[in-house]
Write a protein that holds these residues in place. Structure first.
Motif, PDB file in Angstrom:
ATOM      1  N   VAL A 215       0.844  -1.208   0.000  1.00  0.00           N
ATOM      2  CA  VAL A 215       0.000   0.000   0.000  1.00  0.00           C
ATOM      3  C   VAL A 215       0.872   1.247   0.000  1.00  0.00           C
ATOM      4  CG1 VAL A 215      -1.950  -1.102   1.164  1.00  0.00           C
ATOM      5  CG2 VAL A 215      -0.126  -0.073   2.535  1.00  0.00           C
ATOM      6  N   ASP A 216       0.287   2.339  -0.478  1.00  0.00           N
ATOM      7  CA  ASP A 216       0.941   3.644  -0.442  1.00  0.00           C
ATOM      8  C   ASP A 216       0.984   4.107   1.018  1.00  0.00           C
ATOM      9  OD1 ASP A 216       1.817   6.248  -0.720  1.00  0.00           O
ATOM     10  OD2 ASP A 216       0.370   6.780  -2.282  1.00  0.00           O
ATOM     11  N   LEU A 217       2.172   4.357   1.551  1.00  0.00           N
ATOM     12  CA  LEU A 217       2.331   4.721   2.962  1.00  0.00           C
ATOM     13  C   LEU A 217       2.336   6.229   3.199  1.00  0.00           C
ATOM     14  CD1 LEU A 217       5.089   2.122   3.968  1.00  0.00           C
ATOM     15  CD2 LEU A 217       2.629   2.007   4.426  1.00  0.00           C
ATOM     16  N   ARG A 218       2.242   7.005   2.167  1.00  0.00           N
ATOM     17  CA  ARG A 218       2.283   8.458   2.340  1.00  0.00           C
ATOM     18  C   ARG A 218       1.009   8.968   3.014  1.00  0.00           C
ATOM     19  NH1 ARG A 218       3.199  10.227  -3.749  1.00  0.00           N
ATOM     20  NH2 ARG A 218       1.524   8.667  -3.885  1.00  0.00           N
ATOM     21  N   GLY A 219       1.186   9.953   3.901  1.00  0.00           N
ATOM     22  CA  GLY A 219       0.046  10.595   4.544  1.00  0.00           C
ATOM     23  C   GLY A 219      -0.706   9.722   5.531  1.00  0.00           C
ATOM     24  N   ARG A 220      -0.118   8.648   5.967  1.00  0.00           N
ATOM     25  CA  ARG A 220      -0.779   7.731   6.901  1.00  0.00           C
ATOM     26  C   ARG A 220      -0.537   8.161   8.344  1.00  0.00           C
ATOM     27  NH1 ARG A 220      -4.145   3.938   4.220  1.00  0.00           N
ATOM     28  NH2 ARG A 220      -3.149   3.365   2.244  1.00  0.00           N
ATOM     29  N   SER A 221      -1.396   7.659   9.238  1.00  0.00           N
ATOM     30  CA  SER A 221      -1.229   7.954  10.659  1.00  0.00           C
ATOM     31  C   SER A 221      -0.017   7.205  11.206  1.00  0.00           C
ATOM     32  CB  SER A 221      -2.471   7.530  11.435  1.00  0.00           C
ATOM     33  OG  SER A 221      -2.588   6.116  11.463  1.00  0.00           O
ATOM     34  N   TYR A 222       0.448   7.675  12.335  1.00  0.00           N
ATOM     35  CA  TYR A 222       1.605   7.030  12.977  1.00  0.00           C
ATOM     36  C   TYR A 222       1.294   5.571  13.310  1.00  0.00           C
ATOM     37  CZ  TYR A 222       5.037   5.902  16.582  1.00  0.00           C
ATOM     38  OH  TYR A 222       6.019   5.282  17.325  1.00  0.00           O
ATOM     39  N   ASP A 223       0.116   5.308  13.854  1.00  0.00           N
ATOM     40  CA  ASP A 223      -0.252   3.939  14.222  1.00  0.00           C
ATOM     41  C   ASP A 223      -0.287   3.029  12.999  1.00  0.00           C
ATOM     42  OD1 ASP A 223      -0.413   4.625  16.862  1.00  0.00           O
ATOM     43  OD2 ASP A 223      -2.601   4.858  16.882  1.00  0.00           O
TER      44      ASP A 223
END
Length: 307
Positions: A215-223
């Protein structure tokens, strides 16, 4: 009566003399022991006998020559500024399915083409190394062999075990495989199993992290980042006994938060999909690679390596 009294008195005097004599003998033994102790001290278990005269500091030490000074001065380790090492990026190494589209064709290297590429690398004197070897070279000046090269395989497809792994063993090569946890956990027939990864790792291959999911990991929450980045790291360590230290960004996408979580989780570096073969300590979390395409001829493959 008088005779008995005299005998008792005589015995008492004799006993007194014996006591006095015993006291004098005891004192004499103590004096002898003290004199011996002061003359030759007893060395304990951890006391080292002194065999040379101690240095009182009164004498001026002799000046050492320049050669002697250099011999006694440790040479500082000089770290390389950069390393020119091609990191090849593969995906599928298999026959094309009948319904293959352009995307799948681009990502798939045919087994016979892959074998020709390995044969060229062997004949041209290339030596496969791991990402760990590259890291140690940049950070600890550990030497690399002549013409080093890293082979990487993304996504953890089943052909990595069925096609790639046997071919690498035939040539005495090593490689790095970036695995996903979710398809392996659900035993997808298109992906590696944990047992296969363990066998490959035991044979000298590196099993590294690609995320729990692709998956694209950009802009994701820390958790969410911790779930994806730490989750795959723990899963690989549990099943192979080896802690992954490198990450492959899914589709090469990342941002500063992704890199920060990688560093906090103890990763040493990460690879991208950008083109290049120059690596430094500063770009260890954005290492470039060279994509091997399914449409490449052997001539194309060689030309790109020799650029």
């Amino acid at each position: 009566m008088i005779g008995n009294r005299n005998r008792k008195l005589s015995n008492r005097r004799h006993g007194t003399r014996l006591k006095v004599l015993g006291i004098w003998l005891g004192l004499l033994s103590l004096m002898v022991a003290l004199s011996l102790f002061s003359a030759a001290p007893v060395r304990g278990r951890w006391q080292v006998p002194q065999t040379t005269e101690p240095d009182t500091g009164s004498a001026t030490p002799a000046l050492m020559s320049e050669a002697e000074l250099q011999a006694q001065t440790p040479t500082p380790t000089v770290l390389p500024d950069r390393a020119q090492v091609p990191i090849l990026m593969y995906h599928y190494v298999s026959e094309l399915p009948p319904s293959a589209d352009g995307y799948r064709i681009d990502l798939t290297v045919l087994p016979e083409d892959f074998d020709a590429q390995l044969q060229y690398l062997a004949d041209a004197g290339y030596h496969t190394i791991t990402l760990t070897d590259l890291y140690l070279h940049l950070n600890q000046a550990v030497p690399l062999p002549e013409k080093p090269i890293v082979l990487t395989f993304d996504d953890g497809y089943r052909d990595a075990y069925e096609v790639v792994f046997p071919a690498l063993l035939d040539y005495g090569f090593t490689a790095t495989f970036f695995a996903l946890a979710t398809p392996t956990h659900f035993e997808s027939p298109a992906y590696l199993t944990w047992a296969q990864m363990k066998e490959m790792a035991d044979a000298g291959m590196e099993i590294q992290a690609h995320g729990r999911d692709h998956v694209d990991l950009r802009g994701r929450s820390y958790d969410y980042l911790v779930y994806q980045i730490l989750g795959i790291q723990e899963a690989i360590q549990q099943h192979t006994g080896r802690l992954p230290r490198f990450f492959c960004y899914p589709s090469g996408k990342r941002d500063a938060n992704v890199i920060a979580v990688l560093k906090s989780a103890g990763y040493w570096g990460a690879v991208t999909t950008e083109w290049g073969q120059t690596h430094t300590r500063e770009n260890l979390f954005e290492m470039p690679r060279m994509r091997v395409r399914g449409t490449d001829t052997l001539a194309n493959f060689i030309a790109r390596l020799e650029e």
